[in-house]
Scaffold this motif. Structure first.
Motif, PDB file in Angstrom:
ATOM      1  N   VAL A 216      57.788  56.879  32.516  1.00  0.00           N
ATOM      2  CA  VAL A 216      57.251  55.797  31.688  1.00  0.00           C
ATOM      3  C   VAL A 216      56.397  54.864  32.536  1.00  0.00           C
ATOM      4  CG1 VAL A 216      57.852  53.801  30.259  1.00  0.00           C
ATOM      5  CG2 VAL A 216      59.163  55.929  30.048  1.00  0.00           C
ATOM      6  N   LEU A 217      56.875  54.528  33.722  1.00  0.00           N
ATOM      7  CA  LEU A 217      56.119  53.649  34.602  1.00  0.00           C
ATOM      8  C   LEU A 217      54.774  54.277  34.966  1.00  0.00           C
ATOM      9  CD1 LEU A 217      56.137  51.001  36.280  1.00  0.00           C
ATOM     10  CD2 LEU A 217      56.989  52.373  38.188  1.00  0.00           C
ATOM     11  N   GLN A 218      54.772  55.571  35.236  1.00  0.00           N
ATOM     12  CA  GLN A 218      53.533  56.258  35.577  1.00  0.00           C
ATOM     13  C   GLN A 218      52.515  56.152  34.443  1.00  0.00           C
ATOM     14  OE1 GLN A 218      53.509  60.623  35.776  1.00  0.00           O
ATOM     15  NE2 GLN A 218      52.348  60.469  37.695  1.00  0.00           N
ATOM     16  N   ALA A 219      52.955  56.363  33.211  1.00  0.00           N
ATOM     17  CA  ALA A 219      52.052  56.295  32.056  1.00  0.00           C
ATOM     18  C   ALA A 219      51.509  54.881  31.865  1.00  0.00           C
ATOM     19  CB  ALA A 219      52.788  56.760  30.801  1.00  0.00           C
ATOM     20  N   LEU A 220      52.377  53.897  31.972  1.00  0.00           N
ATOM     21  CA  LEU A 220      51.952  52.509  31.773  1.00  0.00           C
ATOM     22  C   LEU A 220      51.006  52.058  32.895  1.00  0.00           C
ATOM     23  CD1 LEU A 220      55.378  50.953  30.724  1.00  0.00           C
ATOM     24  CD2 LEU A 220      53.396  51.334  29.232  1.00  0.00           C
ATOM     25  N   ALA A 221      51.334  52.412  34.127  1.00  0.00           N
ATOM     26  CA  ALA A 221      50.506  51.999  35.257  1.00  0.00           C
ATOM     27  C   ALA A 221      49.140  52.682  35.216  1.00  0.00           C
ATOM     28  CB  ALA A 221      51.217  52.309  36.570  1.00  0.00           C
ATOM     29  N   ALA A 222      49.100  53.961  34.799  1.00  0.00           N
ATOM     30  CA  ALA A 222      47.824  54.670  34.695  1.00  0.00           C
ATOM     31  C   ALA A 222      46.932  54.028  33.633  1.00  0.00           C
ATOM     32  CB  ALA A 222      48.072  56.137  34.362  1.00  0.00           C
ATOM     33  N   ASP A 246      59.757  46.353  33.824  1.00  0.00           N
ATOM     34  CA  ASP A 246      60.763  46.054  32.798  1.00  0.00           C
ATOM     35  C   ASP A 246      60.589  46.942  31.573  1.00  0.00           C
ATOM     36  OD1 ASP A 246      63.041  44.734  32.078  1.00  0.00           O
ATOM     37  OD2 ASP A 246      62.042  42.956  31.298  1.00  0.00           O
ATOM     38  N   LEU A 247      59.337  47.209  31.199  1.00  0.00           N
ATOM     39  CA  LEU A 247      59.081  48.127  30.086  1.00  0.00           C
ATOM     40  C   LEU A 247      59.599  49.527  30.411  1.00  0.00           C
ATOM     41  CD1 LEU A 247      55.443  47.075  29.109  1.00  0.00           C
ATOM     42  CD2 LEU A 247      57.452  46.915  27.621  1.00  0.00           C
ATOM     43  N   ALA A 248      59.396  49.968  31.644  1.00  0.00           N
ATOM     44  CA  ALA A 248      59.863  51.295  32.046  1.00  0.00           C
ATOM     45  C   ALA A 248      61.380  51.357  32.086  1.00  0.00           C
ATOM     46  CB  ALA A 248      59.277  51.653  33.406  1.00  0.00           C
ATOM     47  N   ARG A 249      61.999  50.249  32.457  1.00  0.00           N
ATOM     48  CA  ARG A 249      63.459  50.214  32.550  1.00  0.00           C
ATOM     49  C   ARG A 249      64.100  50.203  31.165  1.00  0.00           C
ATOM     50  NH1 ARG A 249      63.571  45.872  34.843  1.00  0.00           N
ATOM     51  NH2 ARG A 249      63.440  46.629  36.988  1.00  0.00           N
ATOM     52  N   ARG A 250      63.571  49.377  30.258  1.00  0.00           N
ATOM     53  CA  ARG A 250      64.216  49.158  28.963  1.00  0.00           C
ATOM     54  C   ARG A 250      63.692  50.068  27.851  1.00  0.00           C
ATOM     55  NH1 ARG A 250      64.561  42.624  28.530  1.00  0.00           N
ATOM     56  NH2 ARG A 250      65.745  43.192  26.658  1.00  0.00           N
ATOM     57  N   GLN A 251      62.465  50.547  28.000  1.00  0.00           N
ATOM     58  CA  GLN A 251      61.884  51.530  27.075  1.00  0.00           C
ATOM     59  C   GLN A 251      62.029  51.127  25.608  1.00  0.00           C
ATOM     60  OE1 GLN A 251      63.451  55.397  28.191  1.00  0.00           O
ATOM     61  NE2 GLN A 251      63.251  54.897  30.370  1.00  0.00           N
ATOM     62  N   PRO A 252      61.461  50.007  25.205  1.00  0.00           N
ATOM     63  CA  PRO A 252      61.547  49.563  23.810  1.00  0.00           C
ATOM     64  C   PRO A 252      60.910  50.559  22.841  1.00  0.00           C
ATOM     65  CG  PRO A 252      59.894  48.314  25.027  1.00  0.00           C
ATOM     66  CD  PRO A 252      60.648  49.102  26.041  1.00  0.00           C
ATOM     67  N   LYS A 253      61.446  50.588  21.621  1.00  0.00           N
ATOM     68  CA  LYS A 253      60.967  51.528  20.607  1.00  0.00           C
ATOM     69  C   LYS A 253      60.264  50.840  19.452  1.00  0.00           C
ATOM     70  CE  LYS A 253      64.829  54.685  21.560  1.00  0.00           C
ATOM     71  NZ  LYS A 253      66.022  55.367  20.981  1.00  0.00           N
ATOM     72  N   ALA A 254      60.348  49.521  19.365  1.00  0.00           N
ATOM     73  CA  ALA A 254      59.769  48.788  18.237  1.00  0.00           C
ATOM     74  C   ALA A 254      59.158  47.481  18.724  1.00  0.00           C
ATOM     75  CB  ALA A 254      60.848  48.512  17.185  1.00  0.00           C
ATOM     76  N   LEU A 255      58.282  46.921  17.905  1.00  0.00           N
ATOM     77  CA  LEU A 255      57.577  45.701  18.287  1.00  0.00           C
ATOM     78  C   LEU A 255      58.532  44.548  18.549  1.00  0.00           C
ATOM     79  CD1 LEU A 255      54.511  45.808  15.849  1.00  0.00           C
ATOM     80  CD2 LEU A 255      54.501  46.184  18.324  1.00  0.00           C
ATOM     81  N   LYS A 284      58.435  59.517  27.518  1.00  0.00           N
ATOM     82  CA  LYS A 284      59.829  59.944  27.363  1.00  0.00           C
ATOM     83  C   LYS A 284      59.933  61.375  26.855  1.00  0.00           C
ATOM     84  CE  LYS A 284      62.747  57.106  25.473  1.00  0.00           C
ATOM     85  NZ  LYS A 284      63.320  56.142  24.494  1.00  0.00           N
ATOM     86  N   ALA A 285      58.890  61.848  26.167  1.00  0.00           N
ATOM     87  CA  ALA A 285      58.909  63.210  25.617  1.00  0.00           C
ATOM     88  C   ALA A 285      58.505  64.269  26.644  1.00  0.00           C
ATOM     89  CB  ALA A 285      57.972  63.280  24.414  1.00  0.00           C
ATOM     90  N   LEU A 286      58.064  63.833  27.813  1.00  0.00           N
ATOM     91  CA  LEU A 286      57.656  64.804  28.833  1.00  0.00           C
ATOM     92  C   LEU A 286      58.858  65.609  29.322  1.00  0.00           C
ATOM     93  CD1 LEU A 286      55.266  62.632  31.050  1.00  0.00           C
ATOM     94  CD2 LEU A 286      54.598  64.510  29.533  1.00  0.00           C
ATOM     95  N   PRO A 287      58.664  66.895  29.632  1.00  0.00           N
ATOM     96  CA  PRO A 287      59.762  67.679  30.209  1.00  0.00           C
ATOM     97  C   PRO A 287      60.129  67.146  31.594  1.00  0.00           C
ATOM     98  CG  PRO A 287      57.703  68.928  30.231  1.00  0.00           C
ATOM     99  CD  PRO A 287      57.448  67.702  29.416  1.00  0.00           C
ATOM    100  N   ARG A 288      61.368  67.326  31.970  1.00  0.00           N
ATOM    101  CA  ARG A 288      61.875  66.777  33.223  1.00  0.00           C
ATOM    102  C   ARG A 288      61.030  67.170  34.434  1.00  0.00           C
ATOM    103  NH1 ARG A 288      66.926  64.934  35.013  1.00  0.00           N
ATOM    104  NH2 ARG A 288      67.738  65.230  32.893  1.00  0.00           N
ATOM    105  N   GLU A 289      60.504  68.400  34.436  1.00  0.00           N
ATOM    106  CA  GLU A 289      59.751  68.849  35.610  1.00  0.00           C
ATOM    107  C   GLU A 289      58.435  68.092  35.788  1.00  0.00           C
ATOM    108  OE1 GLU A 289      59.217  71.995  32.301  1.00  0.00           O
ATOM    109  OE2 GLU A 289      60.852  70.806  33.198  1.00  0.00           O
ATOM    110  N   GLN A 290      58.010  67.349  34.776  1.00  0.00           N
ATOM    111  CA  GLN A 290      56.781  66.557  34.887  1.00  0.00           C
ATOM    112  C   GLN A 290      57.049  65.099  35.258  1.00  0.00           C
ATOM    113  OE1 GLN A 290      53.963  67.002  31.646  1.00  0.00           O
ATOM    114  NE2 GLN A 290      54.474  69.161  31.376  1.00  0.00           N
ATOM    115  N   TRP A 291      58.301  64.740  35.404  1.00  0.00           N
ATOM    116  CA  TRP A 291      58.611  63.376  35.826  1.00  0.00           C
ATOM    117  C   TRP A 291      58.217  63.202  37.286  1.00  0.00           C
ATOM    118  CZ3 TRP A 291      64.378  62.911  33.872  1.00  0.00           C
ATOM    119  CH2 TRP A 291      64.392  62.975  32.469  1.00  0.00           C
TER     120      TRP A 291
END
Length: 387
Positions: A216-222, A246-255, A284-291
């Protein structure tokens, strides 16, 4: 030394003609980047030991004579801690001036201090104290006054003399070619590229994240990196590091969950909330090997490895003393821990650091050398095959 302030194309052409046959040029730049992603080029200082000049790229629109000079392969370009200066060349003109020489790197190899500042080096080698009063100048404002120009020129007036002294010292110690790997790295365009997919590695607080949180952090930072590059605005103006973490840690799903993220302003949620949620969900939907994996996370060593690290760092200190270099210029403890844990893509195993210490430390790990006491002194001795 003749001193000039260059403010128009005619003056620039005349200067470049005067400098064209120089064997080396001392260079420095002044820039500002508080309100931009890319540094804004404001002033270039240049000297060949006889002439020192400040060139105003804000007032001069046609810089081609200067570029022809700076990219002349017959001339050595001398910098002190030149990475940020070289970033400007890379950003504006897509290539780097070579061959080059960095006096900070040379000073480190010669035992004059780890990451020694220019002012300290001038004082150490030339017994001259530089004026420090304009370090916070806004170099984009015009006109520049005489005191500012005097301060700027000092950054190259003494640099050439330092360069000549350092090259002589390197030659006397037989280390003249040892810095080439470091200089090659400075001249490598990849050193100055900031691919968005790698931006997560520079986020403060990433060390506390793992697994899918790093994805998640990678996607947000990119995303933030791309936004900052396209708008030429500081990354923190888009979202601060701590918000991304914090967004990567908590991973909110709604506004409404975004509203609980400290530092995420209501205006930012309104403008970017849906996009942030999509970035998080897709990651979050990425397969583990792409983390992604954070190779810089703290290494967990066994008690035996901890003891081995202590011993190896002692060997490093011994080798540093023998070569009149600070241990920090060779490697820090974390790099020694990585070496003990099996990593081999380390600075201590490249260039002059490998020559001075890296090879010997590997031999200690392989049991070929071992620290011993000899008349009260610690030495590294070669072990016999039957030992």
């Amino acid at each position: 030394m003749l001193e000039r302030h260059i403010q128009n194309e005619q003056q620039l052409s005349e200067l470049c003609e005067q400098l064209a046959q120089s064997p080396w040029l001392a260079l420095d730049t002044e820039f500002v980047r508080e309100k931009t992603y890319y540094p804004q080029f404001c002033l270039l200082q240049i000297s060949n030991g006889d002439i020192a000049a400040s060139v105003d790229p804000i007032q001069i629109k046609e810089l081609q004579p200067l570029l022809d000079l700076l990219y002349d392969e017959r001339i050595v370009k001398v910098f002190h801690a030149g990475r940020q200066d070289l970033e400007i060349f890379h950003n504006l003109w897509g290539r780097l001036p070579t061959p080059l020489f960095d006096t900070q790197l040379a000073a480190s190899l010669l035992g004059l201090g780890d990451q020694v500042g220019y002012g300290n080096l001038v004082e150490l080698l030339l017994s001259h104290t530089l004026e420090k009063g304009h370090s916070r100048t806004d170099w984009s404002r015009r006109p520049l006054d005489e005191a500012q120009l005097r301060y700027a020129l000092d950054d190259v007036i003494y640099l050439g003399e330092i360069y000549l002294k350092l090259t002589r010292m390197l030659r006397e110690q037989g280390r003249e070619g040892w810095l080439q790997d470091d200089f090659d790295q400075l001249a490598n365009p990849d050193t100055y590229s900031n691919p968005p997919q790698e931006a997560w590695k520079r986020i403060k607080g990433r060390q506390q994240l793992k697994g899918v949180q790093l994805a998640v952090l990678q996607a947000l930072a990119a995303w933030r990196e791309q936004e900052a590059q396209q708008a030429n605005r500081p990354k923190r103006w888009i979202l601060k590091d701590e918000v991304l973490a914090d967004l990567a840690r908590r991973q909110p799903k709604a506004l409404d969950q975004l509203e609980k993220i400290r530092g995420l302003e209501p205006g930012a949620i309104k403008r970017r909330g849906e996009l942030l949620l999509k970035l998080i969900a897709d990651a979050k939907a990425l397969p583990r090997e792409q983390w992604p994996r954070d190779k810089r996370r703290a290494i967990r060593l066994t008690p035996n490895q901890e003891a081995l690290t202590d011993m190896l760092y002692g060997c490093l200190r011994l080798l540093a003393e023998q070569n009149n270099i600070t241990p920090a210029a060779l490697a820090g403890r974390k790099e020694i821990e990585a070496l003990v844990s099996g990593e081999r893509e380390l600075e201590i195993l490249h260039g002059w650091r490998r020559v001075i210490a890296g090879n010997r430390l590997l031999q200690v790990l392989d049991g070929k050398y071992w620290p011993e006491l000899d008349d009260g002194q610690v030495i590294l001795s070669e072990r016999s095959p039957d030992a």
